[in-house]
Scaffold this active site. Structure first.
Site: not given
Ligand code: IVH
Length: 682
Positions: A441, A419, A436, A234, A322, A124, A416, A120, A122
């Site tokens: 120009c 010009c 400007c 998730y 990451k 932010d 500017c 999935e 991650k």
């Molecule tokens: S699973 C035990 N799935 O990442 C499993 N976390 O560092 C823990 N996060 O606090 C979480 N997308 O806020 C999971 N698809 C995803 C996620 C996700 C973002 C964040 C979540 C968690 C942090 C873990």
């Protein structure tokens, strides 16, 4: 109570229930499926009616009523609550090797090779846990320190995509369902939010995550209700009355309960596919409307997850792979100024080049003089620079602790740089801009022509920024109209152009001459008239002359057009030089279409007379917009797949129709292909 009153109360209760049910459905259609069935004003009217009933008859309200989305009385502080199961964090992987080591540990631990993973994005944002008892949202808690979080129920109720009540059969609701997810703010919403804050003299948020966190921790949920928060779920916490065999199955169940689940999930794949998908997701990251900072790899089988267990802070069955950070610190080597197409002077930081999320960044916009002062940005500072999607990199803040004392404050030049005309300070709303004011120009002309030929305007392939600059410098481009009288022989003399490219460029210029009214209006580069405003205006008028002759009053009446745009549009068209420019463009054989079918059908079009089904969520337009465009092109839009269907246009989260189309051998167009094909006709 007299019988008559009871009957009346009964009718009101029924009406309240009906409104609650319909509003909940429409909210889901709009915020989760991105497929509204009624207009915003119809929704607002229904909501108003329901608020009125619930104010007079509080006994007919309920915790899952859509009226709860507008916010509740402010709190004096947040209560704390324990998580039934700690909300752990994830270990990080930074390279393929780390992921392979993770896989090896799992293989060893479980003593088997056939491990499947669900992967999935991650997200932010900010983690929350939503607690549903018998299908009703009763509590929302932040992650906090993993063991205890803050109770933010009132705030979470204002998030339109969070179901206040689970979908599905009431009798089959789990007695307890704790759902975990990430609250996010989408990038366009984030930019808009900051724009408004800036206009109102408030501090701006550094990134969407901070904005989401700040919004979620408001004591006054009415403020949260005004913030564009969204969510993707998730996972689960404690669950009673339902069980899942796999992560993929759980996500599917959550989707059926009415939660937004991210569409870019790959269920049950081998470790080889995991590494491959990482690269795909990294490429996709640039196009997503929200920020992701990696990929989460989870052992799919929940029985295996239990067997693997947890360490103190993180599970053994999941890891976050990451992406490179989208914010980095670097040195501001210099601050220069750039002249925009309307003469506005923008200060730009020249940076020690730095790799941000896979792209080298050597410049960042500083917006205007006020912003430099507000953030106290000086030459020689170490600054935090952010890149997001295709937005121009910007300086978030300077790192004060790294100042040496010899940093040099920026001074706006008096003239500017191109010009050498005087730069004038102009007050615009609450901010000052430097401009400007010499419309001849060279720098402005270059920017105007760059915009005129850009993708969303005349879309002339091969006429990039560098070539435009060179043509202006050589005196071959003095106005918009000159674009259409460029000659192959002369073009081939330019440093950058080979014979073949010059030929292709002339072809592209010819092709661009048929242009829709809205692209044309956008191409003119009128102040405050972006793509959307140009579209809204063009939809109201059948031809350019009508737009040129219209009044500010008439323009303001258009929904979505503000006084600033209305006034600059009228100012632009009443300027004699602009009128002459337009006349000259048309004299070069440019043909304007007004997006009406008659004109479009006059040249070949692949969608004409085709039977088309639309499914899933499109990023670049709504389904109803796509439908309108296709109908204009002569297509017949139907709702179900049959052997007679010519194309299925499949956006994100395409479901059963996609499967059906695959089985029936119908040609499937994803959004990228569809929009690429459309481009030829718009
Ligand atoms: S699973 C035990 N799935 O990442 C499993 N976390 O560092 C823990 N996060 O606090 C979480 N997308 O806020 C999971 N698809 C995803 C996620 C996700 C973002 C964040 C979540 C968690 C942090 C873990």
């Amino acid at each position: 109570m007299p019988k008559k009153c009871v009957r009346m109360n009964d009718a009101i209760r029924k009406e309240a229930r009906r409104l609650q049910k319909e509003l909940t459905e429409h909210s889901y259609q709009y915020h989760v499926l991105d497929d509204p069935l009624i207009s915003d004003s119809e929704y607002d009217d229904m909501l108003k009616k329901l608020i009125e009933i619930e104010e007079n008859f509080p006994e007919f309200s309920s915790p899952d009523s859509p009226t709860k989305r507008v916010g509740a009385p402010p709190l004096t502080g947040f209560q704390q609550a324990l998580h039934s199961i700690p909300m752990l964090s994830l270990d990080n992987a930074f390279k393929d090797e780390d992921v392979l080591d993770f896989h090896k540990r799992i293989v060893k631990n479980l003593n088997r090779e056939d491990i499947l993973y669900t992967i999935e994005p991650k997200l932010d944002g900010v983690a929350v846990e939503l607690k549903y008892e018998n299908g009703i949202l009763v509590q929302a808690i932040t992650r906090g320190d993993a063991i205890t979080g803050e109770v933010v129920t009132q705030n979470v109720r204002t998030i339109r995509s969070v179901p206040l009540k689970l979908h599905g059969d009431k009798r089959k609701m789990p007695s307890l369902l704790e759902v975990r997810g990430e609250v996010i703010i989408r990038l366009p919403d984030f930019l808009q939010l900051n724009k408004i804050r800036l206009e109102q003299g408030e501090t701006i948020f550094a990134n969407p995550r901070n904005a989401a966190a700040g919004s979620l921790r408001q004591l006054d949920s009415k403020i949260t209700a005004t913030r564009p928060l969204d969510i993707f779920v998730y996972g689960t916490g404690l669950v009673e009355g339902i069980s899942f065999q796999s992560q993929a199955q759980m996500l599917l169940a959550l989707k059926k309960f009415g939660f937004p689940v991210n569409p870019h999930i790959l269920p049950g794949v081998t470790i080889g596919s995991v590494l491959k998908f990482y690269k795909e997701l990294e490429a996709l990251r640039e196009d997503l409307a929200y920020e992701i900072d990696g990929m989460v790899i989870k052992v799919d089988d929940i029985f295996f997850q239990r067997q693997l267990g947890e360490k103190i802070k993180s599970p053994r069955w999941a890891i976050a792979y990451k992406f490179a950070a989208m914010q980095k610190t670097t040195l501001i080597k210099d601050i220069i100024v750039q002249v925009g197409r309307t003469g506005v002077i923008t200060p730009v930081a020249i940076l020690e080049p730095v790799n941000i999320g896979g792209a080298m960044v050597s410049r960042a916009t500083l917006h205007n003089e006020d912003e430099i002062k507000r953030k106290d940005i000086r030459i020689g500072d170490i600054a935090l620079v952010m890149r997001a999607g295709d937005v121009i990199p910007k300086v978030v803040k300077i790192i004060e602790s790294r100042r040496k004392g010899d940093e040099v404050p920026f001074e706006m030049p008096g003239h500017c740089p191109v010009c050498h005309s005087k730069i004038e300070k102009i007050k615009l709303d609450k901010s000052n801009i430097n401009k400007c004011v010499n419309t001849s120009c060279q720098a402005q002309l270059k920017q105007r022509i760059r915009h005129f030929v850009s993708k969303k305007a005349f879309d002339i392939d091969g006429l990039g920024n560098k070539i435009v600059d060179q043509l202006v410098d050589e005196g071959m481009l003095l106005s918009f109209a000159d674009v259409f009288s460029l000659e192959k022989e002369k073009l081939a003399l330019l440093d950058r152009l080979a014979q073949k490219s010059a030929f292709n460029l002339i072809q592209a210029i010819e092709k661009s001459k048929i242009i829709s009214l809205r692209r044309f209006v956008y191409a003119l580069g009128i102040d405050h008239t972006g793509e959307n405003a140009a579209k809204l205006i063009s939809e109201q008028f059948s031809n350019l002359s009508d737009i040129m002759e219209t009044s500010e009053e008439r323009l303001i009446q258009i929904n979505g057009i503000g006084p600033e745009t209305a006034s600059s549009v009228c100012r632009f068209f009443s300027n004699f030089e602009n009128q002459m420019n337009i006349k000259n463009i048309i004299a070069q054989g440019v043909i304007l279409t007004n997006d009406q079918p008659i004109i479009i059908e006059s040249f070949e079009n692949i969608f004409n007379n085709k039977r088309i089904v639309l499914t899933g969520t499109l990023q670049s337009m709504t389904r109803s917009e796509a439908k309108k465009i296709l109908e204009n092109l002569g297509a017949d839009i139907t709702s179900s797949i049959s052997s007679k269907t010519d194309f299925l246009i499949a956006g994100e989260q395409a479901g059963s129709k996609l499967e059906k189309a695959e089985k029936a051998g119908v040609q499937i167009l994803d959004e990228t292909r569809f929009t690429a094909m459309l481009k030829d006709y718009l």
